[in-house]
Write an enzyme that holds these catalytic residues in place. Structure first.
Site, PDB file in Angstrom:
ATOM      1  N   ALA A 102       0.931  -1.133   0.000  1.00  0.00           N
ATOM      2  CA  ALA A 102      -0.070  -0.058   0.075  1.00  0.00           C
ATOM      3  C   ALA A 102       1.069   1.158  -0.001  1.00  0.00           C
ATOM      4  O   ALA A 102       1.982   1.202   0.229  1.00  0.00           O
ATOM      5  CB  ALA A 102      -1.034  -0.035   1.164  1.00  0.00           C
ATOM      6  N   GLY A 145       0.074  -4.832   0.846  1.00  0.00           N
ATOM      7  CA  GLY A 145      -1.357  -4.983   0.129  1.00  0.00           C
ATOM      8  C   GLY A 145      -1.156  -5.438  -1.414  1.00  0.00           C
ATOM      9  O   GLY A 145      -2.351  -6.048  -1.712  1.00  0.00           O
ATOM     10  N   GLU A 148      -1.963  -9.204  -0.673  1.00  0.00           N
ATOM     11  CA  GLU A 148      -3.549  -9.099  -0.343  1.00  0.00           C
ATOM     12  C   GLU A 148      -4.255  -9.150  -1.548  1.00  0.00           C
ATOM     13  O   GLU A 148      -5.261  -9.823  -1.713  1.00  0.00           O
ATOM     14  CB  GLU A 148      -3.723  -7.900   0.542  1.00  0.00           C
ATOM     15  CG  GLU A 148      -3.248  -8.361   2.039  1.00  0.00           C
ATOM     16  CD  GLU A 148      -3.146  -7.163   3.087  1.00  0.00           C
ATOM     17  OE1 GLU A 148      -3.702  -7.155   4.294  1.00  0.00           O
ATOM     18  OE2 GLU A 148      -3.112  -5.881   2.433  1.00  0.00           O
ATOM     19  N   GLU A 168       4.115  -5.560   6.918  1.00  0.00           N
ATOM     20  CA  GLU A 168       3.700  -4.393   7.984  1.00  0.00           C
ATOM     21  C   GLU A 168       4.140  -4.488   9.069  1.00  0.00           C
ATOM     22  O   GLU A 168       4.300  -3.384   9.736  1.00  0.00           O
ATOM     23  CB  GLU A 168       1.845  -4.579   7.831  1.00  0.00           C
ATOM     24  CG  GLU A 168       1.227  -4.446   6.654  1.00  0.00           C
ATOM     25  CD  GLU A 168       1.126  -5.601   5.720  1.00  0.00           C
ATOM     26  OE1 GLU A 168       0.461  -5.603   4.646  1.00  0.00           O
ATOM     27  OE2 GLU A 168       1.902  -6.716   6.133  1.00  0.00           O
TER      28      GLU A 168
END
Length: 294
Positions: A102, A145, A148, A168
């Protein structure tokens, strides 16, 4: 996230990619489609133009997943899902990065109340609601992300240099778009816990061994192989493919006995379709079926 230096700090050494290789070496498969997207490109692929391809396109940021990019992916998925000429979809990135996570810069100054009131990441999971199959074609980094997003797809194909991870923890947070949930269901508690708690990455080979990835290919062949898979899926009845996808996904959301009951109901339901009748008739008559998606 936007620089190689930051990527090395968070994710380790950036894989070296041969300049002689290109995941677009099989351009004969592709027909560009005009779009107004800023962060992605969309195309139709395959000899019958029946595979929708969504390419993440923020190369300077290693395809970091900002909100606008995700909104564009969501919009493209919805449009391909409604397009009767499309039987399957692919989400891919560059040979260097599927998506390196992200956009940390966009999140850095967010507060707890802002994340709650703004429902951060809320729209991500809707990508997996598509009725048609989604294939992730992953080269390079699929971290945070990016990992994911790949797991929101139904099938993951990977290039040999692909790296998967949920780093993360390194920046003081946890996965927020399915990293602790989908990953655990796919590779098991122990391995998922190790990845989430350490931020360690796994290779494409290890990802295939653990069940996260279906197949691994040379980087320059990955996209063409994903297109072939999409074309194979697209030869079948779209309505039956959608029901089969739904039934498999139910296995992750319920008990075995509930899943078996659901599967049987879906199986019975196929007998109300014209394509089920056509498929069985074609098999008995030893001819290719002519599905009408009804």
């Amino acid at each position: 996230m936007a620089t190689t230096a930051v990527a090395r700090l968070l994710f380790g050494r950036v894989p070296r990619v041969s300049r002689n290789l290109s995941q677009f070496s099989s351009l004969k498969f592709y027909s560009s489609q005009p779009s107004n997207y800023e962060y992605i490109k969309t195309e139709k692929a395959g000899e019958k133009q029946n595979v929708g391809v969504i390419t993440l396109n923020r190369p300077k940021a290693l395809n970091a997943l900002c909100d606008d990019l995700i909104l564009e992916v969501k919009d493209a998925v919805e449009k391909f899902d409604k397009d009767s000429s499309i039987g399957a979809m692919i989400i891919t990135g560059s040979e260097k990065a599927f998506a390196a996570g992200a956009d940390i810069k966009a999140m850095q100054n967010q507060t707890f109340s802002q994340t709650v009131n703004g429902r951060m990441l809320e729209g991500w999971s809707s990508i997996s609601d598509a009725s048609k199959p989604l294939i992730a074609a992953v080269n390079g980094y699929a971290l945070g992300g990016g990992c994911e997003l790949a797991m929101m797809c139904d099938i993951i194909y990977a290039g040999e240099t692909a790296r998967f991870g949920q780093p993360e923890i390194i920046i003081g947070t946890i996965p927020g778009a399915g990293g602790t949930q989908r990953l655990t269901r796919v590779i098991g508690k122990s391995k998922a816990m190790e990845m989430v708690l350490t931020g360690n990455q796994i290779s494409a080979v290890e990802a295939e061994k653990s069940g996260l990835v279906s197949k691994v290919f040379p980087p320059d062949q990955l996209l063409a192989e994903a297109v072939k898979l999409g074309e194979r899926i697209a030869t079948h009845s779209q309505i039956i493919v959608s029901l089969a996808k739904d039934s498999v996904n139910r296995a992750y959301e319920t008990t075995l006995q509930e899943g078996l009951r659901y599967e049987k109901k879906i199986f019975y339901g196929t007998f109300a379709t014209a394509d089920r009748k056509e498929g069985m008739s074609a098999f008995i008559e030893k001819r290719p079926p002519k599905f009408i998606n009804e």
